[in-house]
Design an enzyme around this catalytic site. Sequence first.
Site, PDB file in Angstrom:
ATOM      1  N   TYR A  92      28.973  24.377  48.834  1.00 22.69           N
ATOM      2  CA  TYR A  92      29.412  25.140  48.199  1.00 22.69           C
ATOM      3  C   TYR A  92      30.566  24.633  48.042  1.00 22.69           C
ATOM      4  CZ  TYR A  92      30.667  28.983  46.013  1.00 22.69           C
ATOM      5  OH  TYR A  92      32.249  29.971  45.007  1.00 22.69           O
TER       6      TYR A  92
ATOM      7  N   GLY B 217      35.762  39.711  41.643  1.00 26.09           N
ATOM      8  CA  GLY B 217      33.544  39.877  42.069  1.00 26.09           C
ATOM      9  C   GLY B 217      33.124  39.470  40.548  1.00 26.09           C
TER      10      GLY B 217
ATOM     11  N   GLU C 288      20.178  36.607  39.111  1.00 22.66           N
ATOM     12  CA  GLU C 288      21.599  37.139  39.829  1.00 22.66           C
ATOM     13  C   GLU C 288      22.590  38.175  38.762  1.00 22.66           C
ATOM     14  OE1 GLU C 288      23.947  33.705  39.802  1.00 22.66           O
ATOM     15  OE2 GLU C 288      26.265  34.746  40.789  1.00 22.66           O
TER      16      GLU C 288
ATOM     17  N   ASP D 208      34.436  37.448  38.498  1.00 26.89           N
ATOM     18  CA  ASP D 208      34.615  35.638  38.257  1.00 26.89           C
ATOM     19  C   ASP D 208      35.549  35.666  36.605  1.00 26.89           C
ATOM     20  OD1 ASP D 208      34.167  36.310  40.180  1.00 26.89           O
ATOM     21  OD2 ASP D 208      32.975  34.770  40.901  1.00 26.89           O
TER      22      ASP D 208
HETATM   23  C1  9WN Z   1      33.030  32.819  43.767  1.00 26.29           C
HETATM   24  C2  9WN Z   1      28.266  35.556  45.618  1.00 26.29           C
HETATM   25  C3  9WN Z   1      29.470  35.265  44.309  1.00 26.29           C
HETATM   26  C4  9WN Z   1      29.591  36.881  44.456  1.00 26.29           C
HETATM   27  C5  9WN Z   1      30.936  37.085  42.729  1.00 26.29           C
HETATM   28  C6  9WN Z   1      30.150  36.637  41.775  1.00 26.29           C
HETATM   29  C7  9WN Z   1      29.628  34.662  42.251  1.00 26.29           C
HETATM   30  C8  9WN Z   1      31.031  32.996  43.746  1.00 26.29           C
HETATM   31  C9  9WN Z   1      30.882  31.674  42.809  1.00 26.29           C
HETATM   32  O1  9WN Z   1      28.595  34.484  43.147  1.00 26.29           O
HETATM   33  O2  9WN Z   1      31.436  34.157  42.681  1.00 26.29           O
HETATM   34  O3  9WN Z   1      32.921  33.607  44.797  1.00 26.29           O
HETATM   35  O4  9WN Z   1      31.158  30.663  42.885  1.00 26.29           O
HETATM   36  O5  9WN Z   1      31.008  32.103  41.178  1.00 26.29           O
HETATM   37  O6  9WN Z   1      30.991  36.303  40.649  1.00 26.29           O
HETATM   38  O7  9WN Z   1      30.852  38.400  42.211  1.00 26.29           O
HETATM   39  O8  9WN Z   1      30.016  38.353  45.112  1.00 26.29           O
HETATM   40  O9  9WN Z   1      27.037  36.612  44.920  1.00 26.29           O
END
Ligand code: 9WN
Length: 573
Positions: free
Chosen positions: A111, A200, A445, A202
Site C-alpha cells: 500500500y 475520509g 466499496e 479523499d
Molecule cells: C486513504 C479505507 C479507506 C477509507 C477512506 C477511503 C479510502 C484511502 C485510499 O479507503 O482512502 O485513506 O487509499 O484511498 O476514501 O474513506 O477509510 O477503506
Amino acid sequence: MSTLTFLTSSLLLASASFALCPSATTQQQTQLANEAKAVLDGNWVPQMNSTLPSPNLYPHQWSWDAAFIAIGYSHYDTARAIDETEALFRGQWKNGLLPHIVFNPATDESYFPGPTFWQIETSASAPDNAATSGIIQPPVHAISSLSIYKNARTTASKKIALDHLKTIYPKLALWHQYLYTERDPLNEGLVFLRHMWESGMDNSPAWDAALEAIEVTPDMIPAYTRVDKGKVGHAKERPTSFFYDRAVYLIKLFYDNSYDEAAIFEKSPFLVQDVLFNSILSRAGIALAEIADILGLPEDAQRNRERSAKTAAAITSKLYDPVEKFYFNYNMVTKSLIPKKISGGFGALFGAEMDDVHVNSLVQHLYSPAFLGEDLSSWTIPSVAKNDPGYTNTTYWKGPAWLNINYIVRDGLMRKGKSNPDALKIGEYLKDRSIEMIGKVGFYEYFNPISGTPHGGHQFSWSAALVIDWICNAGTEVPSKPSSKDGENESLPKSALSGVNMLYGTVLVGTIALIAAVVNFVNTDSKESEEEKAEILELLHAAEKKARADATPVSGSVHLRRRTLGAIVRRST
Ligand code: 9WN
C-alpha cells in the site's frame, strides 16, 4: 470466576455466534446479514487482531473503517468488536492523535504510502510500538464503543463490553482532547483538517480549489510509486496523480515540521473545517458523555456534553449558508466557505444543532434532481450534486454513493426529522434502497448512484458491517427485485451469494452440544443460585426460539435439531 459462570459465559457467547439479527423479519434479511458476517469474518486478520477494509485494496487497519466494522461485530461477536477497537488504539499517539492507518508489518509494501513514508519518528508524540500514519479520520469511535456495550445481548458479553468501556474511555477522552486542543486553535468548537484523507472523502471536489492553489513540482516531493491503480477495475476510478502529488507534498510538510500542529497550522496551504467530520465529533461527544455516565463520571459527562453542544452550534452558525440553504466546508486559508454541494453536507443532520428550517432545507436538497430526485430515482445519495461540474458516476468521492454516508445521513434524518414526514420517508428509503442494492450487487466499496452498479474494492467491510447494523437494529424488507431507473447503460451484476447457511447450520449443531453439556451441569451443581440457573434456562428458551426461526431447508437435520432443543429445555424446567 466460578465453574458455572465460566460455562454460562461459554454458552452465552456460543449462542451469540448463531443468533445473528433476531430482529430480521425475512429469510432474505437473514441471508444478507449472514453474507455480511461472512465478509467481515473473511477480512479478519488474527495476527493483527483487526479487519481489512477490503482484501484487494487496503491491507492495513483504517480508523473510521474500524469503528464501523466494530458496530457490525457488536451484533454477533462482542469480543471481536473489542479486539478491533483496541487494535486501533494501540496505534494512538502520546498526544491523543488517533492515526488513520495502523500498519500491518506483514504487508508493508502493498500500500502506498506505507509506514516508512510518514516518518512519524520525527514526532516526539509518535507511538513507541506501532507503525502508523500521521493523519486522522472522522472520530466515529466513541459511538462504536457505546454500540458495543448497548448491543451486547448476554450477561457475559455485557460484562466484557463494560470492561471495554473502562479500558477505552481514557483513550477516547484523550483522542477528543487532542481534537479540541491541537485541532481547534481558535477555540471555535470546530476542528480543522490538514489533509484530504482526514475527511475520509479523499478526492471530493470540495478540495479541488484548495489543491489547485498548491504549486507542486517534482523536485519538491519525494519520489513515490502508487500501487492502488492496478487493484481496481479501472484506474480512472481512483484519484489522479495531481491529487497524489499534493497528498505527498502535505505529508512531507508534516514530517518536516515534526508533526507539530501549531507549526503546521501556520504553514499549511490546506486547512479546512469539514461539516461531516465535526458533525460526527459532536455526536461522538454525546456518546462519550453517555460512556462517562455509565462509568459514574458525571463531571466528565458534563464536559463532553458541553463541548459537543458547542460544536453542534458552531456547525450551523459557521458552516450553514442561508442563501444556498446548505452546509458547506470552510477553507481556513482563504477564509471562505467552499461552495460545493457534497454528501458530507447532509452529514450535518447527524450532529449539528438545527431547527426545522435547517432540516427542511436539507430534505428539499435530497428531493432535488441533483441528489435523489423528487421521485427518489437515485439508488442512494451521490457524494457530489449531479449538477456539479466535478460530478462523475464512477470516480471514487466525485459522485459515487458510499454506504457509510447513507448510513449517517439516514440516522440523522430519523432523529432530526421526527416532525418532518418527508425526512422520515427519505430516511427509510435510504436504508431500504441501500440494502436492496447491496443484496443485488454485493458488498462493494462504492456505487454508481444512478444505476447502482458496484465499484472499487470488493468484499468491503464497512458496507457489510452497516448492513448488519441496519438489519439487526430494525429488520428491513429486502425486496427481491430492484426497481432501478437506470440513467446509464451499466447493468447490475448478480450478487455473489455464498453458502453461509451451511456454515450456520454447523455452528448451530456445535452450540446445541454445548447447551446440552451446560444443562447437565446446571442440574447437578446445587451451589449456584436459582437466579443464575433461571438466567441460563431463559437463554435456552431464547436459543430454541432462535433456532426455530433460523432453521432453513438447506439442512436436512432441522427437525432433529428442533426436537433436541425442545427436549433439552423441557428436561431443565
Ligand atoms: C486513504 C479505507 C479507506 C477509507 C477512506 C477511503 C479510502 C484511502 C485510499 O479507503 O482512502 O485513506 O487509499 O484511498 O476514501 O474513506 O477509510 O477503506
